[in-house]
Design a protein around this motif. Structure first.
Motif, PDB file in Angstrom:
ATOM      1  N   LYS A   1      -2.495   3.779  -9.687  1.00  0.00           N
ATOM      2  CA  LYS A   1      -2.295   4.833 -10.688  1.00  0.00           C
ATOM      3  C   LYS A   1      -1.232   4.370 -11.663  1.00  0.00           C
ATOM      4  O   LYS A   1      -0.217   3.802 -11.247  1.00  0.00           O
ATOM      5  CB  LYS A   1      -1.863   6.131  -9.995  1.00  0.00           C
ATOM      6  N   ARG A   2      -1.445   4.616 -12.937  1.00  0.00           N
ATOM      7  CA  ARG A   2      -0.489   4.158 -13.942  1.00  0.00           C
ATOM      8  C   ARG A   2       0.848   4.891 -13.788  1.00  0.00           C
ATOM      9  O   ARG A   2       0.891   6.083 -13.553  1.00  0.00           O
ATOM     10  CB  ARG A   2      -1.049   4.408 -15.353  1.00  0.00           C
TER      11      ARG A   2
ATOM     12  N   ILE B   1       0.848  -1.193   0.000  1.00  0.00           N
ATOM     13  CA  ILE B   1       0.000   0.000   0.000  1.00  0.00           C
ATOM     14  C   ILE B   1       0.884   1.244   0.000  1.00  0.00           C
ATOM     15  O   ILE B   1       1.823   1.370   0.784  1.00  0.00           O
ATOM     16  CB  ILE B   1      -0.930   0.017   1.229  1.00  0.00           C
ATOM     17  N   GLY B   2       0.595   2.155  -0.910  1.00  0.00           N
ATOM     18  CA  GLY B   2       1.358   3.392  -1.019  1.00  0.00           C
ATOM     19  C   GLY B   2       0.530   4.425  -1.741  1.00  0.00           C
ATOM     20  O   GLY B   2      -0.657   4.204  -2.037  1.00  0.00           O
ATOM     21  N   PRO B   3       1.125   5.560  -2.082  1.00  0.00           N
ATOM     22  CA  PRO B   3       0.346   6.640  -2.701  1.00  0.00           C
ATOM     23  C   PRO B   3      -0.261   6.280  -4.044  1.00  0.00           C
ATOM     24  O   PRO B   3      -1.269   6.861  -4.441  1.00  0.00           O
ATOM     25  CB  PRO B   3       1.369   7.779  -2.841  1.00  0.00           C
TER      26      PRO B   3
END
Length: 419
Positions: A418-419, A399-401
């Motif tokens: 997010k790509r 899990i991260g931004p």
């Protein structure tokens, strides 16, 4: 009878068409399904947009560019310019769509199907003519008359029961023929209009043909040695999987694996027809076989599906997302043909990872009108790792931004990021 399918990358130039001839030249009892050449479908989608804008100049330029591209392939094949009557006929029909003023049927999806179908019509016309020139007798089949779809455009399903007598009749018109060339991706709707089967639908076309004809096998010829455990362009350490079973293949295709069209397996499974994924560059290599029973897959499988949108949906009265509201949400998505690839819910929020299609904004507007707040996050991708290891989990699923959702089971982890 065997069925071979060649994708657009395989016939993107004259060299590819010559290689197709080497592969099919010694075969008998063969039905060959061919996609549009190279990036032709993308160019035809641009033509469709120009027609919708009523931009006659842009439409004419796009048609001229397509004419030049196909003419260059033909000239290379014959070592000189050559007119092919069927190709000229199809370009005449395309030109007629754009002149004197680009029109648009009431149903934009009908216009889309009418325009993009010419990619397969052009490619098969050229392939059939060249094979005959090179001494490989064959018959060209118009799949708009041989496959009957449901009354739906842009993502139609084939009505196999209605199609069977049509396809058999088309092949019986010349009983002595034993090699046939037909288009993938297209069929005919009950009202006589052209219908397409969705992007990558040529695999589905070939599987339906194999089912109807009771083929001994179906082969899809690709620019890889077989099915890989990951896309080698994204994951350089990808390795080949020698065999898969039908169920695993369906699950991988649903997750976004570029193995085979998700609807392809069922027609083959129903008649226990093996599917071979074989390297276009070397027909001697075995490739990968997909069948009812296979050895276990012993390597992790990584599937990265781009072009995703994350919709976060909440009822305005903050009520729970219960069955009746779920039904209303998914009914709206089906109306706009939005494919859901992952579902994640809490007490009041429903998050859906869906394909980014041209109807997505219409679907969001309809959901808002129905009483839901909708947050839309674009430029997303869905990563599925089946048979993940601790190292892969730490590398891709932390899990991260950039990670919006993570779902984990004993064998599979799925990440929306997010790509």
């Amino acid at each position: 009878m065997k069925v071979y399918k060649f994708g657009g990358a395989s016939v993107r130039n004259a060299e590819g068409v010559r290689n197709l001839r080497k592969i099919v030249g010694g075969e008998r009892g063969l039905f060959v399904v061919v996609s549009a050449m190279g990036k032709t479908t993308n160019a035809l989608e641009s033509l469709f947009e120009a027609l919708r804008r009523r931009d006659r100049t842009a439409a004419a330029e796009l048609i001229d560019a397509l004419r030049r591209y196909h003419a260059e392939i033909v000239a290379d094949l014959w070592h000189e310019p050559r007119r092919i009557a069927r190709v000229e006929e199809f370009f005449g029909e395309l030109t007629g769509l754009a002149a004197p003023a680009p029109g648009e049927p009431d149903d934009a999806e009908l216009l889309y199907d009418t325009v993009v179908s010419y990619g397969e019509l052009l490619s098969t016309a050229i392939v059939s003519e060249y094979l005959a020139f090179a001494g490989v007798a064959n018959r060209w089949i118009d799949m708009r008359r041989a496959l009957r779809t449901v009354q739906r455009h842009k993502d139609a399903e084939v009505d196999i029961e209605a199609s069977a007598p049509l396809l058999r009749a088309a092949l019986a018109e010349e009983p002595a023929a034993d090699l046939f060339i037909g288009q993938g991706f297209i069929g005919g709707a009950p009202d006589g209009t052209t219908a397409t089967l969705g992007r990558e639908g040529s695999d589905y076309s070939a599987a339906v043909v194999a089912h109807i004809l009771g083929a001994e096998s179906m082969s899809v010829w690709k620019d890889v040695d077989g099915v890989m455990n990951a896309d080698p362009k994204v994951f350089p350490d990808a390795v080949q999987i020698p065999e898969l079973n039908y169920l695993d293949t369906i699950e991988l295709a649903y997750s976004g694996a570029q193995i085979i069209h998700p609807r392809t397996i069922k027609p083959l499974q129903n008649k226990n027809i093996p599917l071979y994924v074989r390297p276009f560059g070397d027909k001697r290599k075995p490739g990968t076989v997909i069948r009812g029973i296979s050895s276990p897959v012993e390597v992790p499988i990584l599937i990265l599906k781009g072009g995703q949108v994350l919709l976060t949906i909440r009822s305005r009265d903050l009520s729970f997302v219960l069955e009746e509201k779920l039904g209303a949400i998914f009914a709206l998505l089906e109306r706009y043909r939005i494919r859901t690839n992952l579902v994640h819910n809490s007490a009041v929020n429903l998050s859906l990872c869906v394909d980014d299609t041209w109807h997505i904004d219409e679907a969001v507007a309809a959901l808002r009108e129905a009483g839901f707040d909708v947050m839309k996050s674009t430029d997303m991708e869905l990563l599925t790792i089946r048979g993940y290891t601790e190292e892969l989990f730490l590398r891709y699923a932390q899990i991260g931004p950039k990670v919006f959702i993570r779902q984990t089971t004993q064998s599979t982890v799925r990440v929306v990021r997010k790509r």
